[in-house]
Design a protein around this motif. Structure first.
Motif, PDB file in Angstrom:
ATOM      1  N   GLN A  77      -2.070 -14.276  -6.537  1.00  0.00           N
ATOM      2  CA  GLN A  77      -2.517 -15.604  -6.123  1.00  0.00           C
ATOM      3  C   GLN A  77      -2.630 -15.670  -4.606  1.00  0.00           C
ATOM      4  O   GLN A  77      -1.940 -14.929  -3.882  1.00  0.00           O
ATOM      5  CB  GLN A  77      -1.553 -16.664  -6.616  1.00  0.00           C
ATOM      6  N   ALA A  78      -3.467 -16.570  -4.143  1.00  0.00           N
ATOM      7  CA  ALA A  78      -3.608 -16.798  -2.707  1.00  0.00           C
ATOM      8  C   ALA A  78      -2.244 -17.109  -2.105  1.00  0.00           C
ATOM      9  O   ALA A  78      -1.444 -17.855  -2.688  1.00  0.00           O
ATOM     10  CB  ALA A  78      -4.582 -17.928  -2.444  1.00  0.00           C
ATOM     11  N   GLY A  79      -1.979 -16.504  -0.949  1.00  0.00           N
ATOM     12  CA  GLY A  79      -0.692 -16.659  -0.299  1.00  0.00           C
ATOM     13  C   GLY A  79       0.310 -15.580  -0.657  1.00  0.00           C
ATOM     14  O   GLY A  79       1.365 -15.469  -0.017  1.00  0.00           O
ATOM     15  N   GLY A  80      -0.016 -14.799  -1.663  1.00  0.00           N
ATOM     16  CA  GLY A  80       0.877 -13.749  -2.111  1.00  0.00           C
ATOM     17  C   GLY A  80       0.757 -12.471  -1.302  1.00  0.00           C
ATOM     18  O   GLY A  80       0.015 -12.411  -0.310  1.00  0.00           O
TER      19      GLY A  80
ATOM     20  N   ARG B 136      -1.616 -10.513   9.396  1.00  0.00           N
ATOM     21  CA  ARG B 136      -1.326 -10.630   7.959  1.00  0.00           C
ATOM     22  C   ARG B 136      -1.097  -9.257   7.315  1.00  0.00           C
ATOM     23  O   ARG B 136      -0.292  -9.145   6.386  1.00  0.00           O
ATOM     24  CB  ARG B 136      -2.482 -11.320   7.236  1.00  0.00           C
ATOM     25  N   PHE B 137      -1.800  -8.255   7.791  1.00  0.00           N
ATOM     26  CA  PHE B 137      -1.695  -6.906   7.219  1.00  0.00           C
ATOM     27  C   PHE B 137      -0.980  -5.982   8.205  1.00  0.00           C
ATOM     28  O   PHE B 137      -1.131  -6.122   9.420  1.00  0.00           O
ATOM     29  CB  PHE B 137      -3.076  -6.326   6.937  1.00  0.00           C
ATOM     30  N   THR B 138      -0.250  -5.025   7.653  1.00  0.00           N
ATOM     31  CA  THR B 138       0.431  -4.022   8.474  1.00  0.00           C
ATOM     32  C   THR B 138       0.205  -2.639   7.864  1.00  0.00           C
ATOM     33  O   THR B 138       0.511  -2.426   6.683  1.00  0.00           O
ATOM     34  CB  THR B 138       1.936  -4.295   8.560  1.00  0.00           C
TER      35      THR B 138
ATOM     36  N   SER C 281       0.096 -13.028   2.967  1.00  0.00           N
ATOM     37  CA  SER C 281      -0.751 -14.226   3.093  1.00  0.00           C
ATOM     38  C   SER C 281      -2.173 -13.944   2.625  1.00  0.00           C
ATOM     39  O   SER C 281      -3.150 -14.272   3.310  1.00  0.00           O
ATOM     40  CB  SER C 281      -0.758 -14.702   4.550  1.00  0.00           C
ATOM     41  N   LEU C 282      -2.282 -13.349   1.472  1.00  0.00           N
ATOM     42  CA  LEU C 282      -3.588 -12.949   0.971  1.00  0.00           C
ATOM     43  C   LEU C 282      -4.476 -14.157   0.683  1.00  0.00           C
ATOM     44  O   LEU C 282      -3.998 -15.227   0.275  1.00  0.00           O
ATOM     45  CB  LEU C 282      -3.433 -12.092  -0.281  1.00  0.00           C
ATOM     46  N   ARG C 283      -5.761 -13.944   0.898  1.00  0.00           N
ATOM     47  CA  ARG C 283      -6.769 -14.982   0.718  1.00  0.00           C
ATOM     48  C   ARG C 283      -7.808 -14.509  -0.296  1.00  0.00           C
ATOM     49  O   ARG C 283      -8.007 -13.294  -0.457  1.00  0.00           O
ATOM     50  CB  ARG C 283      -7.464 -15.264   2.055  1.00  0.00           C
ATOM     51  N   PRO C 284      -8.500 -15.418  -0.931  1.00  0.00           N
ATOM     52  CA  PRO C 284      -9.554 -14.993  -1.870  1.00  0.00           C
ATOM     53  C   PRO C 284     -10.586 -14.068  -1.223  1.00  0.00           C
ATOM     54  O   PRO C 284     -11.095 -13.153  -1.892  1.00  0.00           O
ATOM     55  CB  PRO C 284     -10.183 -16.320  -2.298  1.00  0.00           C
ATOM     56  N   GLU C 285     -10.856 -14.263   0.059  1.00  0.00           N
ATOM     57  CA  GLU C 285     -11.836 -13.405   0.737  1.00  0.00           C
ATOM     58  C   GLU C 285     -11.321 -11.988   0.980  1.00  0.00           C
ATOM     59  O   GLU C 285     -12.078 -11.126   1.441  1.00  0.00           O
ATOM     60  CB  GLU C 285     -12.299 -14.036   2.061  1.00  0.00           C
TER      61      GLU C 285
END
Length: 115
Positions: free
Chosen positions: A13-16, A66-68, A84-88
């Motif tokens: 899910q978004a935010g995951g 957000r990414f490492t 903090s994943l997003r649909p995009e």
């Protein structure tokens, strides 16, 4: 035989968060720059993150903060921690190893982020 095997993709899910791994074999891992790319449907493949062989890192603006990316030369593995994943961010994520004229790709792992 050179192999790059990605794992860790999935549906979130978004935010995951997800953590991708890429295990390399058949190369002297420490010599190679290791990159993560991604390709969304209908779009060009884009560079997401780089871990150079001296340990420095670089990120696409869209994922900074957000990414490492990290690498473990003892395990011949590179990781991509995605928070903090997003649909995009939905795409197939590919691992790439490059050194001089040598360039290798993994088969990709699907990441799908639902809204």
């Amino acid at each position: 035989q050179v192999q790059l095997v990605e794992s860790g993709g999935g549906l979130v899910q978004a935010g995951g968060s997800l953590r991708l791994s890429c295990a390399a074999s058949g190369i002297t891992f420490s010599l190679y720059a290791m990159d993560w790319y991604r390709q969304a449907p209908g779009k060009q493949r884009e560079l997401v993150a780089t871990a150079t062989r001296d340990g420095s890192t670089n990120y696409a603006d869209s994922v900074k903060g957000r990414f490492t990316i990290s690498r473990d030369n003892a395990k011949n593995t590179v990781y991509l921690q995605m928070n903090s994943l997003r649909p995009e961010d939905t795409a197939v994520y590919y691992c790439n190893a490059s050194w001089s004229t040598l360039d290798y790709w993994g088969q990709g792992t699907q990441v799908t982020v639902s809204s």
